[in-house]
Design a protein around this motif. Structure first.
Motif, PDB file in Angstrom:
ATOM      1  N   ILE A 177      30.286  40.216  29.470  1.00  0.00           N
ATOM      2  CA  ILE A 177      31.223  39.123  29.703  1.00  0.00           C
ATOM      3  C   ILE A 177      30.851  38.478  31.036  1.00  0.00           C
ATOM      4  CG2 ILE A 177      33.616  38.481  30.123  1.00  0.00           C
ATOM      5  CD1 ILE A 177      34.462  40.838  28.431  1.00  0.00           C
ATOM      6  N   VAL A 178      30.660  37.156  31.042  1.00  0.00           N
ATOM      7  CA  VAL A 178      30.249  36.443  32.252  1.00  0.00           C
ATOM      8  C   VAL A 178      31.382  35.538  32.715  1.00  0.00           C
ATOM      9  CG1 VAL A 178      28.552  34.887  33.287  1.00  0.00           C
ATOM     10  CG2 VAL A 178      27.846  36.492  31.494  1.00  0.00           C
ATOM     11  N   ALA A 179      31.659  35.563  34.013  1.00  0.00           N
ATOM     12  CA  ALA A 179      32.678  34.695  34.600  1.00  0.00           C
ATOM     13  C   ALA A 179      32.089  33.910  35.763  1.00  0.00           C
ATOM     14  CB  ALA A 179      33.874  35.515  35.080  1.00  0.00           C
ATOM     15  N   ASP A 180      32.432  32.624  35.848  1.00  0.00           N
ATOM     16  CA  ASP A 180      31.944  31.717  36.888  1.00  0.00           C
ATOM     17  C   ASP A 180      33.098  31.415  37.836  1.00  0.00           C
ATOM     18  OD1 ASP A 180      30.192  28.495  36.740  1.00  0.00           O
ATOM     19  OD2 ASP A 180      30.996  29.611  38.427  1.00  0.00           O
ATOM     20  N   THR A 181      32.926  31.697  39.130  1.00  0.00           N
ATOM     21  CA  THR A 181      34.010  31.491  40.096  1.00  0.00           C
ATOM     22  C   THR A 181      34.005  30.087  40.697  1.00  0.00           C
ATOM     23  OG1 THR A 181      32.763  32.210  42.048  1.00  0.00           O
ATOM     24  CG2 THR A 181      33.833  33.914  40.712  1.00  0.00           C
ATOM     25  N   ASN A 182      32.976  29.288  40.381  1.00  0.00           N
ATOM     26  CA  ASN A 182      32.863  27.926  40.905  1.00  0.00           C
ATOM     27  C   ASN A 182      32.890  27.910  42.437  1.00  0.00           C
ATOM     28  OD1 ASN A 182      32.519  25.139  40.446  1.00  0.00           O
ATOM     29  ND2 ASN A 182      34.713  24.763  40.727  1.00  0.00           N
ATOM     30  N   GLU A 183      32.271  28.924  43.045  1.00  0.00           N
ATOM     31  CA  GLU A 183      32.145  29.017  44.508  1.00  0.00           C
ATOM     32  C   GLU A 183      33.497  29.152  45.219  1.00  0.00           C
ATOM     33  OE1 GLU A 183      29.525  29.379  46.293  1.00  0.00           O
ATOM     34  OE2 GLU A 183      27.860  28.798  44.992  1.00  0.00           O
TER      35      GLU A 183
ATOM     36  N   ARG B 284      31.685  35.818  47.446  1.00  0.00           N
ATOM     37  CA  ARG B 284      32.190  35.032  48.575  1.00  0.00           C
ATOM     38  C   ARG B 284      33.418  35.694  49.206  1.00  0.00           C
ATOM     39  NH1 ARG B 284      27.384  33.171  47.885  1.00  0.00           N
ATOM     40  NH2 ARG B 284      27.140  31.119  46.900  1.00  0.00           N
ATOM     41  N   LEU B 285      33.793  36.873  48.731  1.00  0.00           N
ATOM     42  CA  LEU B 285      34.953  37.585  49.267  1.00  0.00           C
ATOM     43  C   LEU B 285      34.602  38.307  50.562  1.00  0.00           C
ATOM     44  CD1 LEU B 285      36.325  39.196  45.974  1.00  0.00           C
ATOM     45  CD2 LEU B 285      37.284  37.229  47.187  1.00  0.00           C
ATOM     46  N   GLY B 286      35.616  38.586  51.366  1.00  0.00           N
ATOM     47  CA  GLY B 286      35.412  39.383  52.561  1.00  0.00           C
ATOM     48  C   GLY B 286      35.245  40.848  52.217  1.00  0.00           C
ATOM     49  N   ASP B 287      34.710  41.624  53.155  1.00  0.00           N
ATOM     50  CA  ASP B 287      34.466  43.045  52.905  1.00  0.00           C
ATOM     51  C   ASP B 287      35.737  43.782  52.505  1.00  0.00           C
ATOM     52  OD1 ASP B 287      31.855  42.595  53.526  1.00  0.00           O
ATOM     53  OD2 ASP B 287      31.881  43.620  55.465  1.00  0.00           O
ATOM     54  N   SER B 288      36.831  43.537  53.206  1.00  0.00           N
ATOM     55  CA  SER B 288      38.082  44.230  52.913  1.00  0.00           C
ATOM     56  C   SER B 288      38.600  43.878  51.525  1.00  0.00           C
ATOM     57  CB  SER B 288      39.142  43.901  53.960  1.00  0.00           C
ATOM     58  OG  SER B 288      39.407  42.501  53.986  1.00  0.00           O
ATOM     59  N   GLU B 289      38.414  42.623  51.122  1.00  0.00           N
ATOM     60  CA  GLU B 289      38.865  42.205  49.792  1.00  0.00           C
ATOM     61  C   GLU B 289      38.065  42.905  48.698  1.00  0.00           C
ATOM     62  OE1 GLU B 289      40.255  37.654  50.101  1.00  0.00           O
ATOM     63  OE2 GLU B 289      38.238  38.007  50.881  1.00  0.00           O
ATOM     64  N   ILE B 290      36.744  43.019  48.903  1.00  0.00           N
ATOM     65  CA  ILE B 290      35.917  43.714  47.915  1.00  0.00           C
ATOM     66  C   ILE B 290      36.306  45.188  47.859  1.00  0.00           C
ATOM     67  CG2 ILE B 290      33.569  44.400  47.289  1.00  0.00           C
ATOM     68  CD1 ILE B 290      32.565  41.858  48.585  1.00  0.00           C
TER      69      ILE B 290
ATOM     70  N   GLY C 136      38.479  36.628  43.362  1.00  0.00           N
ATOM     71  CA  GLY C 136      39.345  37.786  43.420  1.00  0.00           C
ATOM     72  C   GLY C 136      40.211  37.923  42.187  1.00  0.00           C
ATOM     73  N   GLU C 137      40.770  36.819  41.717  1.00  0.00           N
ATOM     74  CA  GLU C 137      41.614  36.842  40.520  1.00  0.00           C
ATOM     75  C   GLU C 137      40.806  37.203  39.283  1.00  0.00           C
ATOM     76  OE1 GLU C 137      43.389  33.010  40.370  1.00  0.00           O
ATOM     77  OE2 GLU C 137      44.824  33.401  41.993  1.00  0.00           O
TER      78      GLU C 137
ATOM     79  N   THR D 161      39.969  40.972  39.330  1.00  0.00           N
ATOM     80  CA  THR D 161      41.180  41.741  39.051  1.00  0.00           C
ATOM     81  C   THR D 161      41.539  41.696  37.574  1.00  0.00           C
ATOM     82  OG1 THR D 161      42.047  41.298  41.276  1.00  0.00           O
ATOM     83  CG2 THR D 161      43.630  41.970  39.602  1.00  0.00           C
ATOM     84  N   THR D 162      41.396  40.539  36.959  1.00  0.00           N
ATOM     85  CA  THR D 162      41.703  40.388  35.536  1.00  0.00           C
ATOM     86  C   THR D 162      40.662  41.060  34.663  1.00  0.00           C
ATOM     87  OG1 THR D 162      42.769  38.253  35.992  1.00  0.00           O
ATOM     88  CG2 THR D 162      42.143  38.696  33.713  1.00  0.00           C
ATOM     89  N   MET D 163      39.415  41.031  35.099  1.00  0.00           N
ATOM     90  CA  MET D 163      38.321  41.551  34.283  1.00  0.00           C
ATOM     91  C   MET D 163      38.265  43.083  34.260  1.00  0.00           C
ATOM     92  SD  MET D 163      34.232  40.781  34.731  1.00  0.00           S
ATOM     93  CE  MET D 163      34.308  39.096  34.100  1.00  0.00           C
ATOM     94  N   LEU D 164      38.514  43.732  35.382  1.00  0.00           N
ATOM     95  CA  LEU D 164      38.294  45.178  35.494  1.00  0.00           C
ATOM     96  C   LEU D 164      38.979  46.009  34.408  1.00  0.00           C
ATOM     97  CD1 LEU D 164      38.265  45.782  39.346  1.00  0.00           C
ATOM     98  CD2 LEU D 164      36.468  46.378  37.736  1.00  0.00           C
ATOM     99  N   PRO D 165      40.244  45.750  34.039  1.00  0.00           N
ATOM    100  CA  PRO D 165      40.865  46.580  33.002  1.00  0.00           C
ATOM    101  C   PRO D 165      40.242  46.406  31.622  1.00  0.00           C
ATOM    102  CG  PRO D 165      42.521  45.383  34.284  1.00  0.00           C
ATOM    103  CD  PRO D 165      41.204  44.781  34.611  1.00  0.00           C
ATOM    104  N   ARG D 166      39.458  45.364  31.432  1.00  0.00           N
ATOM    105  CA  ARG D 166      38.914  45.038  30.115  1.00  0.00           C
ATOM    106  C   ARG D 166      37.463  45.451  29.930  1.00  0.00           C
ATOM    107  NH1 ARG D 166      42.768  41.514  31.546  1.00  0.00           N
ATOM    108  NH2 ARG D 166      44.128  40.615  29.941  1.00  0.00           N
ATOM    109  N   VAL D 167      36.852  45.977  30.975  1.00  0.00           N
ATOM    110  CA  VAL D 167      35.437  46.337  30.902  1.00  0.00           C
ATOM    111  C   VAL D 167      35.228  47.736  31.456  1.00  0.00           C
ATOM    112  CG1 VAL D 167      34.671  43.935  31.078  1.00  0.00           C
ATOM    113  CG2 VAL D 167      34.973  45.290  33.161  1.00  0.00           C
TER     114      VAL D 167
END
Length: 364
Positions: free
Chosen positions: A128-134, A159-165, A140-141, A144-150
């Motif tokens: 499953i591929v998702a594009d964040t459009n930079e 482009r997220l900060g270290d703490s967010e990742i 982040g959203e 979060t949405t993808m993880l339970p499904r894969v």
């Protein structure tokens, strides 16, 4: 030939069907079959569990503890079971991996996506591929949405900060591409060699006023490329000029070109090839010849770089290798191996083409 009722009564053994030559028959059910007959007792003895547990692991993996399931399926694979690799994809048995990229229209990420897909196909795993459009907020959203499904996620050029990742990767396996973060497996490109080669090449052609056009300020790759550029310029006792940041697209390069002309630079290194294309296009529209009046270097070596006019000198990286290594690292992590394998580095190097030359080369 024995009738079907004569086969072993164990539910897992009922899945085995053989012809007269001992080959698996054409059942298309997604259950594990065998190339050769290996009793469940053999696997049970090897793992140290009961045959009933082996049966459950092969038929109902959701009823068996993760570490036990992985051990049983690994033993089954060694014993000749076909399909064990797919079983290692998680007790859900979904065999689905997510890939998050910042811009699927960028040829770099198109090539990367294809290489990940090709590697996963060999293991029968879907993508499953998702594009964040930079957009870091969207990224982040999406994760979060993808993880339970894969079963796991590959995040490219986050482009997220270290703490967010760090907050997002506490559950299922995650592999990063072009981003280093302690405790998370990653595939990163070492830009130092390629950046140094680009600066030395331009300096050897007589350029002294060389600029770097930055990409996104939130990009790990941009930071690495800029630092490598500045270090190489300092070693040559040259003053580094930095423009930007710009969007890492064609339009960003158009903006950078006007700044380069206003600042009087004779050579410019762009964050990526898309920006380099924009720079060359804008210079041409202003009647400034590349490479006779200004040299341009890109990063990534996307397929279009060699057919652009003039062909683009660029720092090449193995995009396909990045994708394949990330896919393999995630598959191993999902299988319970090398969950935190650290960083694996891929080298870069300059490819010289037609967009670089000495100052006033056409007049000599």
């Amino acid at each position: 030939m024995r009738c079907r009722r004569c086969l072993a009564h164990d539910p897992a053994e009922r899945k085995l069907r053989f012809d007269r030559n001992g080959q698996a028959a054409g059942s298309q059910r997604k259950s594990i079959t065998m190339k050769r007959l290996a009793p469940l007792a053999e696997i049970a003895a090897q793992v140290g569990v009961s045959t009933a547990t082996v049966s459950r692991a092969l038929k109902r993996p959701d009823l068996v503890r993760e570490e036990t399931r992985v051990a049983i399926v690994s033993a089954a694979r060694k014993a000749g079971y076909v399909g064990a690799d797919e079983m290692l994809m998680g007790k859900s048995g979904k065999g689905v991996i997510g890939l998050v990229v910042p811009d699927i229209e960028n040829p770099f990420f198109s090539v990367l996506t294809k290489s990940v897909l090709q590697e996963l196909r060999r293991s029968g795993v879907s993508l499953i591929v998702a594009d964040t459009n930079e957009e870091s907020v969207d990224e982040g959203e999406i994760i979060t949405t993808m993880l339970p499904r894969v079963d796991g996620v590959i995040v490219a050029s986050s482009r997220l900060g270290d703490s967010e990742i760090s907050e997002l990767v506490t559950g299922k396996p995650v592999v990063l591409i072009n981003r280093e973060l302690q405790g998370v497996s990653s595939i990163v490109i070492d830009y130092s060699t390629g950046s140094r080669q680009a600066v030395e090449h331009l300096a050897a052609l007589g350029h002294r006023h060389i600029a770097y056009a930055e990409g996104p300020s939130t990009s790990w790759s941009n930071t690495q490329r800029r630092k490598s550029f500045e270090a190489a310029m300092a070693d040559l006792k040259l003053e580094a000029q930095i423009f930007g940041p710009y969007t890492p697209k064609f339009d960003g390069g158009v903006q950078a070109a006007d700044i380069a002309v206003a600042r009087g630079v004779t050579a410019i290194v762009a964050y990526n090839d898309l920006m380099a294309f924009g720079i060359m296009s804008r210079l041409a529209s202003r009647g400034i010849r590349v490479p006779d009046q200004m040299s341009v270097v890109g990063f990534d070596d996307v397929p279009e770089a060699s057919i652009w006019s003039p062909a683009l000198s660029t720092v090449t990286v193995s995009i396909g290798a990045s994708g394949r290594l990330a896919a393999l690292a995630l598959l191993r992590a999902i299988a319970g191996k090398d969950r935190d394998a650290g960083s694996r580095r891929i080298m870069s190097q300059l490819v010289v083409r037609g967009s670089t030359a000495g100052i006033g080369a056409a007049d000599k």
